[in-house]
Motif scaffolding. Structure first.
Motif, PDB file in Angstrom:
ATOM      1  N   PHE A 159      25.078 -33.909 -90.532  1.00 19.58           N
ATOM      2  CA  PHE A 159      26.272 -33.461 -91.249  1.00 19.58           C
ATOM      3  C   PHE A 159      26.999 -32.488 -90.325  1.00 19.58           C
ATOM      4  N   THR A 160      28.183 -32.870 -89.875  1.00 18.54           N
ATOM      5  CA  THR A 160      28.919 -32.037 -88.922  1.00 18.54           C
ATOM      6  C   THR A 160      29.905 -31.124 -89.633  1.00 18.54           C
ATOM      7  N   ALA A 161      30.069 -29.928 -89.081  1.00 19.63           N
ATOM      8  CA  ALA A 161      31.081 -28.971 -89.538  1.00 19.63           C
ATOM      9  C   ALA A 161      31.226 -27.945 -88.427  1.00 19.63           C
ATOM     10  N   ALA A 162      32.288 -28.040 -87.656  1.00 18.79           N
ATOM     11  CA  ALA A 162      32.370 -27.182 -86.468  1.00 18.79           C
ATOM     12  C   ALA A 162      33.796 -26.999 -85.992  1.00 18.79           C
ATOM     13  N   GLY A 163      34.018 -25.843 -85.383  1.00 18.23           N
ATOM     14  CA  GLY A 163      35.284 -25.587 -84.732  1.00 18.23           C
ATOM     15  C   GLY A 163      35.281 -26.006 -83.279  1.00 18.23           C
ATOM     16  N   ILE A 195      23.177 -41.698 -88.119  1.00 16.74           N
ATOM     17  CA  ILE A 195      24.218 -41.708 -89.153  1.00 16.74           C
ATOM     18  C   ILE A 195      24.930 -40.359 -89.153  1.00 16.74           C
ATOM     19  N   VAL A 196      26.247 -40.389 -89.054  1.00 18.88           N
ATOM     20  CA  VAL A 196      27.043 -39.162 -89.039  1.00 18.88           C
ATOM     21  C   VAL A 196      27.802 -39.021 -90.348  1.00 18.88           C
ATOM     22  N   VAL A 197      27.716 -37.830 -90.939  1.00 16.65           N
ATOM     23  CA  VAL A 197      28.521 -37.497 -92.111  1.00 16.65           C
ATOM     24  C   VAL A 197      29.461 -36.359 -91.711  1.00 16.65           C
ATOM     25  N   LEU A 198      30.737 -36.663 -91.628  1.00 16.47           N
ATOM     26  CA  LEU A 198      31.741 -35.686 -91.217  1.00 16.47           C
ATOM     27  C   LEU A 198      32.176 -34.865 -92.424  1.00 16.47           C
ATOM     28  N   ALA A 208      34.198 -34.600 -80.024  1.00 18.67           N
ATOM     29  CA  ALA A 208      34.233 -35.334 -78.758  1.00 18.67           C
ATOM     30  C   ALA A 208      32.851 -35.776 -78.299  1.00 18.67           C
ATOM     31  N   SER A 209      31.816 -35.448 -79.051  1.00 24.99           N
ATOM     32  CA  SER A 209      30.470 -35.868 -78.654  1.00 24.99           C
ATOM     33  C   SER A 209      29.763 -36.543 -79.820  1.00 24.99           C
ATOM     34  N   TYR A 210      28.721 -35.934 -80.355  1.00 20.19           N
ATOM     35  CA  TYR A 210      27.868 -36.638 -81.315  1.00 20.19           C
ATOM     36  C   TYR A 210      28.529 -36.957 -82.647  1.00 20.19           C
ATOM     37  N   ALA A 211      29.588 -36.246 -83.016  1.00 23.82           N
ATOM     38  CA  ALA A 211      30.228 -36.507 -84.302  1.00 23.82           C
ATOM     39  C   ALA A 211      30.888 -37.874 -84.375  1.00 23.82           C
ATOM     40  N   MET A 212      31.230 -38.449 -83.229  1.00 24.85           N
ATOM     41  CA  MET A 212      31.888 -39.748 -83.218  1.00 24.85           C
ATOM     42  C   MET A 212      31.024 -40.848 -82.595  1.00 24.85           C
ATOM     43  N   LEU A 213      29.718 -40.610 -82.513  1.00 21.87           N
ATOM     44  CA  LEU A 213      28.830 -41.590 -81.891  1.00 21.87           C
ATOM     45  C   LEU A 213      27.846 -42.201 -82.874  1.00 21.87           C
ATOM     46  N   GLN A 217      29.719 -44.154 -89.534  1.00 27.20           N
ATOM     47  CA  GLN A 217      30.518 -42.930 -89.650  1.00 27.20           C
ATOM     48  C   GLN A 217      30.968 -42.773 -91.104  1.00 27.20           C
ATOM     49  N   ILE A 218      30.458 -41.751 -91.774  1.00 26.50           N
ATOM     50  CA  ILE A 218      30.821 -41.458 -93.161  1.00 26.50           C
ATOM     51  C   ILE A 218      31.544 -40.117 -93.182  1.00 26.50           C
ATOM     52  N   SER A 219      32.400 -39.925 -94.164  1.00 22.21           N
ATOM     53  CA  SER A 219      33.061 -38.629 -94.311  1.00 22.21           C
ATOM     54  C   SER A 219      33.182 -38.255 -95.776  1.00 22.21           C
ATOM     55  N   GLU A 220      33.188 -36.952 -96.031  1.00 22.72           N
ATOM     56  CA  GLU A 220      33.545 -36.475 -97.364  1.00 22.72           C
ATOM     57  C   GLU A 220      35.064 -36.563 -97.531  1.00 22.72           C
ATOM     58  N   PRO A 221      35.543 -36.680 -98.772  1.00 27.45           N
ATOM     59  CA  PRO A 221      36.988 -36.804 -99.005  1.00 27.45           C
ATOM     60  C   PRO A 221      37.788 -35.632 -98.444  1.00 27.45           C
TER      61      PRO A 221
END
Length: 284
Positions: A159-163, A195-198, A208-213, A217-221
């Motif tokens: 689960f990604t969350a980053a600046g 599995i990435v959850v944005l 630019a790295s693991y979040a898009m690999l 690719q799933i995301s919250e609304p």
């Protein structure tokens, strides 16, 4: 003091005791005032406009993992202030403040457990810890999670969350981009799903790295997802971008992500996805 003033002071005192400051939550999107208990019971989603609020790792684990199934993967020690960095404050002081605020060691926590009885490693970035920024500790925690997934022969969910990258660690933070990419390649070679959850927001070097690999690719609304900021892009290309640019829904429409999943459905969606992607193992 007059009788009337005395009564007023007592009423004010009673009101303060009966209405604590944390009784209400103000939605950041629609600005509605919602009972905090109602907001928390709704998985930190606004019941008025469905805005998904930001949550930390422990709450996320409680929401998606099977009860009492998960254990934190211990941190591997890294050099905490490799550049002896100082701006308005020492980097070590910023780390200390972030740890006191979040009660976490750094911005990425990984655990091993089960989701609907399916074993998996899950990592969650905490935006409250220095904006979820990626430094040596985050890179190492990511690799530790990948190594545990390889050991257990199970999927790795992040689960990604980053600046973005952590500026206080300079180029060393940028080196975490290829480091995490190599770990993902190892998972792919072993046939294990990544599995990435944005979640809101996911930007900069993490995007630019693991979040898009991810394999999926799933995301919250309505999550903000991008590399550079919208204003920077507009000034560079000298064009006006759509209002919903860099939202999860915009990225889904343009083929950059696979699914936008409501938080209440995330647990089941992850279990179903793992079941599909690990079918080869049960058939072997």
């Amino acid at each position: 003091m007059s009788w009337l003033s005395n009564v007023r002071n007592k009423i004010a005192s009673m009101t303060k005791k009966e209405t604590p400051d944390n009784l209400w939550h103000k939605c950041k999107k629609c600005e509605a005032m919602v009972f905090l208990k109602e907001y928390e019971e709704n998985l930190h989603i606004c019941p008025r406009c469905d805005h998904h609020g930001r949550i930390g790792p422990m709450l996320r684990f409680e929401q998606i993992m099977d009860e009492n199934s998960w254990k934190i993967i211990p941190f591997t020690a890294v050099k905490e202030d490799p550049l002896k960095f100082k701006d308005q404050k020492k980097y070590t002081d910023r780390l200390k403040a972030a740890r006191q605020k979040t009660e976490e060691q750094d911005a990425l926590i990984t655990v091993f457990g089960t989701i609907e009885e399916q074993p998996c490693v899950v990592g969650v970035q905490d935006f409250a810890f220095m904006g979820g920024s990626m430094g040596l500790a985050v890179g190492q925690a990511f690799v530790d999670g990948a190594n545990r997934a390889l050991e257990e022969q199970c999927p790795y969910i992040i689960f990604t969350a980053a600046g973005g990258a952590r500026m206080q660690e300079g180029i060393l933070s940028l080196m975490q981009m290829p480091k995490t990419t190599v770990a993902i390649s190892m998972l792919r070679e072993a046939g294990l799903p990544f599995i990435v959850v944005l979640t809101d927001p996911t930007t900069g070097g993490v995007t630019a790295s693991y979040a898009m690999l991810g394999d999926i690719q799933i995301s919250e609304p309505s999550a903000l997802i991008g590399f550079a900021g919208q204003r920077v892009i507009e000034n560079t290309i000298r064009e006006k971008l759509p209002d919903n640019f860099q939202t999860a829904e915009y990225l889904l429409e343009h083929g950059m992500i696979d699914r936008v999943v409501h938080r209440k459905e995330m647990r089941h969606e992850l279990a179903r996805t793992m079941d599909y992607l690990m079918a080869w193992k049960s058939a072997a």
